[in-house]
Scaffold this motif. Structure first.
Motif, PDB file in Angstrom:
ATOM      1  N   UNK A   1       0.838  -1.205   0.000  1.00 58.16           N
ATOM      2  CA  UNK A   1       0.000   0.000   0.000  1.00 58.16           C
ATOM      3  C   UNK A   1       0.870   1.251   0.000  1.00 58.16           C
TER       4      UNK A   1
ATOM      5  N   UNK B   1       0.153   2.930  -3.519  1.00 60.69           N
ATOM      6  CA  UNK B   1      -0.795   4.043  -3.382  1.00 60.69           C
ATOM      7  C   UNK B   1      -0.082   5.286  -2.859  1.00 60.69           C
TER       8      UNK B   1
ATOM      9  N   UNK C   1       3.063  12.950  -2.124  1.00 55.51           N
ATOM     10  CA  UNK C   1       2.894  14.035  -1.160  1.00 55.51           C
ATOM     11  C   UNK C   1       2.819  13.542   0.269  1.00 55.51           C
ATOM     12  N   UNK C   2       2.732  12.202   0.457  1.00 59.40           N
ATOM     13  CA  UNK C   2       2.803  11.662   1.814  1.00 59.40           C
ATOM     14  C   UNK C   2       4.033  10.775   1.901  1.00 59.40           C
TER      15      UNK C   2
ATOM     16  N   UNK D   1       2.527   6.021   5.238  1.00 54.65           N
ATOM     17  CA  UNK D   1       1.241   5.705   4.629  1.00 54.65           C
ATOM     18  C   UNK D   1       0.922   4.234   4.812  1.00 54.65           C
TER      19      UNK D   1
ATOM     20  N   UNK E   1       0.188   3.549   8.519  1.00 52.47           N
ATOM     21  CA  UNK E   1      -1.122   4.024   8.945  1.00 52.47           C
ATOM     22  C   UNK E   1      -2.222   3.152   8.356  1.00 52.47           C
ATOM     23  N   UNK E   2      -2.024   2.707   7.126  1.00 47.99           N
ATOM     24  CA  UNK E   2      -3.006   1.813   6.499  1.00 47.99           C
ATOM     25  C   UNK E   2      -3.162   0.544   7.340  1.00 47.99           C
TER      26      UNK E   2
ATOM     27  N   UNK F   1      -5.078   1.145  10.593  1.00 47.67           N
ATOM     28  CA  UNK F   1      -6.527   1.245  10.519  1.00 47.67           C
ATOM     29  C   UNK F   1      -7.165  -0.037  10.027  1.00 47.67           C
TER      30      UNK F   1
ATOM     31  N   UNK G   1      -8.088   7.547  21.497  1.00 51.82           N
ATOM     32  CA  UNK G   1      -8.086   6.504  20.474  1.00 51.82           C
ATOM     33  C   UNK G   1      -6.671   6.087  20.083  1.00 51.82           C
ATOM     34  N   UNK G   2      -5.723   7.014  20.156  1.00 55.99           N
ATOM     35  CA  UNK G   2      -4.368   6.673  19.730  1.00 55.99           C
ATOM     36  C   UNK G   2      -3.377   6.925  20.856  1.00 55.99           C
TER      37      UNK G   2
ATOM     38  N   UNK H   1       0.321   9.925  12.845  1.00 54.57           N
ATOM     39  CA  UNK H   1      -0.717  10.662  12.151  1.00 54.57           C
ATOM     40  C   UNK H   1      -0.440  12.157  12.145  1.00 54.57           C
ATOM     41  N   UNK H   2       0.296  12.646  13.154  1.00 55.89           N
ATOM     42  CA  UNK H   2       0.635  14.071  13.139  1.00 55.89           C
ATOM     43  C   UNK H   2       1.494  14.393  11.921  1.00 55.89           C
TER      44      UNK H   2
ATOM     45  N   UNK I   1       1.646  12.642   9.068  1.00 56.84           N
ATOM     46  CA  UNK I   1       0.830  12.512   7.856  1.00 56.84           C
ATOM     47  C   UNK I   1      -0.061  13.738   7.680  1.00 56.84           C
ATOM     48  N   UNK I   2      -0.645  14.189   8.785  1.00 56.08           N
ATOM     49  CA  UNK I   2      -1.536  15.350   8.726  1.00 56.08           C
ATOM     50  C   UNK I   2      -0.779  16.573   8.239  1.00 56.08           C
TER      51      UNK I   2
END
Lengths: 202, 395
Positions: free
Chosen positions: B158, B162, B174-175, B180, B183-184, B187, B360-361, B367-368, B370-371
């Motif tokens: 992934x 992707x 861009x990520x 990526x 994180x995939x 989740x 939750x995390x 994620x920070x 990635x954001x």
């Protein structure tokens, strides 16, 4: 007050109407090519959403909700089933009115919003915000804050998207994924990054 | 020796040239050749820069700095496994167990990653990009040691496809591809990627014996601490003293536990100019500032976690690793000096916010980053437009 601030943050980041609920995708995907137009559309959405959500709140609570017509002597009437139709009508009408008013009083703003103002009539994020507002039983002030917040969240998403598309100018996307395909993928990845906030309880 | 290798490549070159039978695999040949020799191509137009630090050496120096973390991670995996059984068979066997557990993950990551890369380069005719060397090394280091191999394969697929290849390869995404993929997986398979039971691989004495050790990671211990103002003491009571946390001998992702080795890597990479010192310092500043702010807001009624010493936020969990290796990714980070400071600072702030306020995390840095990757182009754009506005017109 604290409640309103957390509702605002919640509607911009945690429950971003575009990246968490995937509403308003069509205009988002169509217009996110260019930063200038997308920020214009973003501002227009903030503007319209912060007007239509409270107006729809009044429409719902004084006309449609069960018992809302008590002031007219009809306490048993429940017109709730009309809310979808009426909300759309209110949004369309308001957008027209807002357009005419801006055209009359602020030519500069009218020119900068351009074609995007009438386009917003068909933006499902606007309708979505009104329906969520009913479902979550917001008060009037909450519906104002929620309207502004959702609009700001939508604008943030489309502006971020258009800057990413600018960066992807140099991308070499495989045939068949160009255009909408790659934008859907970018949106999905952005939504994954936005899951950062999911789970925060304010 | 050098001659021998050169002859080997020269002899095979004709098969990979245009018209040769392996023409489609030229990118693979080229990437193998540049492992040993600097590429012979020169740029057609000015500017010409004479430097041996091409993309491959640039990336290789990051991989080189990751190797101590990998080795330490192997030792740590073994150490935790034997510690769970209260055994101490000696350093070699500890390392050997970790080696056996971690190496397959690394191999899977490289093999699957390269398979996708070669496939795309053969079909689309681009070069095999060196970024993959780093991605495929970073990715397994962020996984829990108990990750099934097929999930590692799925995650790196992934991340590479992707996260990177659909945009045309390294430099166009861009990520961060490794994040990526991570994180995939997070989740898609939360039960194998989070919780208390996944951070310790187990030594199996009897075949088929299923055994689970659940050891709360320092992040969870800190989040669940009840004693206000003494979270450090709670951590120390659970066996996580400052030194343990700093040197990294605690259950965590394979390679992300040692803040000490990350610090060394950060210094080396900053001196070499490979990692942007602006991003790294911005990250650290963000974590410390936000850590102090949540300290100030911590009252008797709020969660005890808020009162954790900000420096602990730097050394527990994957924060140090993320700061040094993930947020400095030159592709997904912003390009301008000021926006790099802002980007780093916001990554740090968000990391602390997520750790402290989002139940939750347990870990926020993934994620920070990635954001902020999503907003990196916007930061650049804003800095440029402010600069253009302030520029004195030269007429």
């Amino acid at each position: 007050m604290e409640n309103l601030i957390s509702l605002f943050v919640n509607s911009v980041f945690v429950g971003n109407i575009l990246l968490a609920y995937f509403l308003g995708m069509c205009s988002y995907l169509a217009v996110s090519k260019n930063l200038k137009t997308s920020s214009g559309l973003g501002v227009a959405v903030i503007f319209v959403m912060s007007i239509t959500t409270p107006v729809n709140w009044m429409v719902y609570h004084y006309l449609l909700a069960p018992g809302a017509l008590a002031w007219a002597g009809l306490p048993d009437v429940d017109l709730g089933y009309l809310k979808l139709v009426l909300f759309i009508a209110v949004i369309a009408g308001l957008v027209q009115a807002v357009e005419m008013i801006i055209d009359r009083y602020s030519q500069a703003l009218y020119n900068s919003l351009g074609v995007f103002l009438p386009l917003i009539t068909v933006n499902c994020a606007i309708l979505g915000a009104s329906l969520f507002m009913v479902e979550r039983q917001y008060s009037f002030t909450e519906s104002v804050v929620y309207g502004v917040g959702s609009g700001a969240g939508w604008a943030l998403a489309i502006i971020a998207m258009s800057t990413i598309m600018q960066k992807l100018r140099y991308a070499d996307v495989p045939e068949g994924l160009e255009g909408f395909g790659i934008r859907m993928i970018v949106t999905g990845l952005m939504a994954m990054a936005f899951m950062l906030f999911s789970g925060i309880t304010l | 020796m050098q001659k021998l290798i050169k002859n080997l490549f020269d002899a095979q070159r004709k098969h990979f040239r245009k018209g040769g039978k392996l023409e489609r695999l030229y990118a693979f040949f080229e990437s193998m050749e540049t492992v040993f020799f600097a590429p012979a191509r020169v740029t057609q137009l000015v500017p010409h820069i004479r430097d041996h630090l091409d993309v491959k050496r640039y990336m290789a120096s990051v991989v080189f700095m990751l190797l101590p973390l990998l080795l330490f991670g192997m030792y740590n995996v073994g150490y935790q496994a034997y510690a769970a059984k209260q055994l101490n068979p000696g350093h070699f066997w500890i390392f050997w167990f970790g080696f056996k557990t971690v190496l397959p993950l690394v191999i899977v990551s490289y093999v699957v990653g390269f398979a996708w890369e070669i496939l795309f380069s053969a079909i689309r005719g681009h070069e095999i990009s060196e970024g993959l060397f780093v991605t495929a090394m970073l990715f397994p280091l962020t996984l829990p040691p108990t990750t099934p191999l097929w999930q590692a394969a799925l995650g790196i697929s992934f991340g590479v496809v992707i996260g990177k290849e659909v945009f045309g390869g390294t430099g166009r995404n861009f990520l961060n591809p490794a994040l990526t993929g991570r994180a995939f997986l997070y989740f898609a398979y939360p039960s194998q990627m989070s919780g208390d039971a996944v951070w310790t691989a187990l030594v199996n004495f009897k075949a088929g014996a299923v055994d689970v050790v659940s050891a709360a990671t320092p992040l969870v211990v800190a989040a669940e601490a009840k004693v206000h103002g003494a979270v450090e003491q709670v951590l120390a009571d659970a066996g996580y003293t400052f030194n343990t946390l700093f040197f990294g001998l605690y259950p965590a992702s394979i390679g992300a536990s040692s803040a000490f080795l990350c610090l060394i890597a950060a210094i080396v990479l900053m001196i070499l100019g490979i990692a942007s010192y602006r991003i790294i310092l911005g990250d650290i500043l963000g974590i410390l500032v936000m850590g102090f702010i949540v300290n100030l807001t911590a009252g008797e009624s709020s969660a005890a976690y808020l009162s954790l010493n900000p420096f602990y936020h730097l050394i527990i969990g994957g924060a140090a690793f993320g700061i040094v290796f993930m947020s400095t990714d030159p592709v997904s980070a912003p390009d301008l000096h000021i926006s790099r400071w802002i980007y780093g600072f916001l990554v740090g702030v968000l990391t602390v916010v997520i750790r402290v306020f989002n139940p939750a995390y347990p870990e926020g840095i993934m994620l920070a980053i990635l954001f902020m990757n999503v907003f990196a182009p916007l930061l650049d754009h804003m800095v440029i437009s402010i600069r253009l506005r302030n520029r004195i017109p030269n007429v």
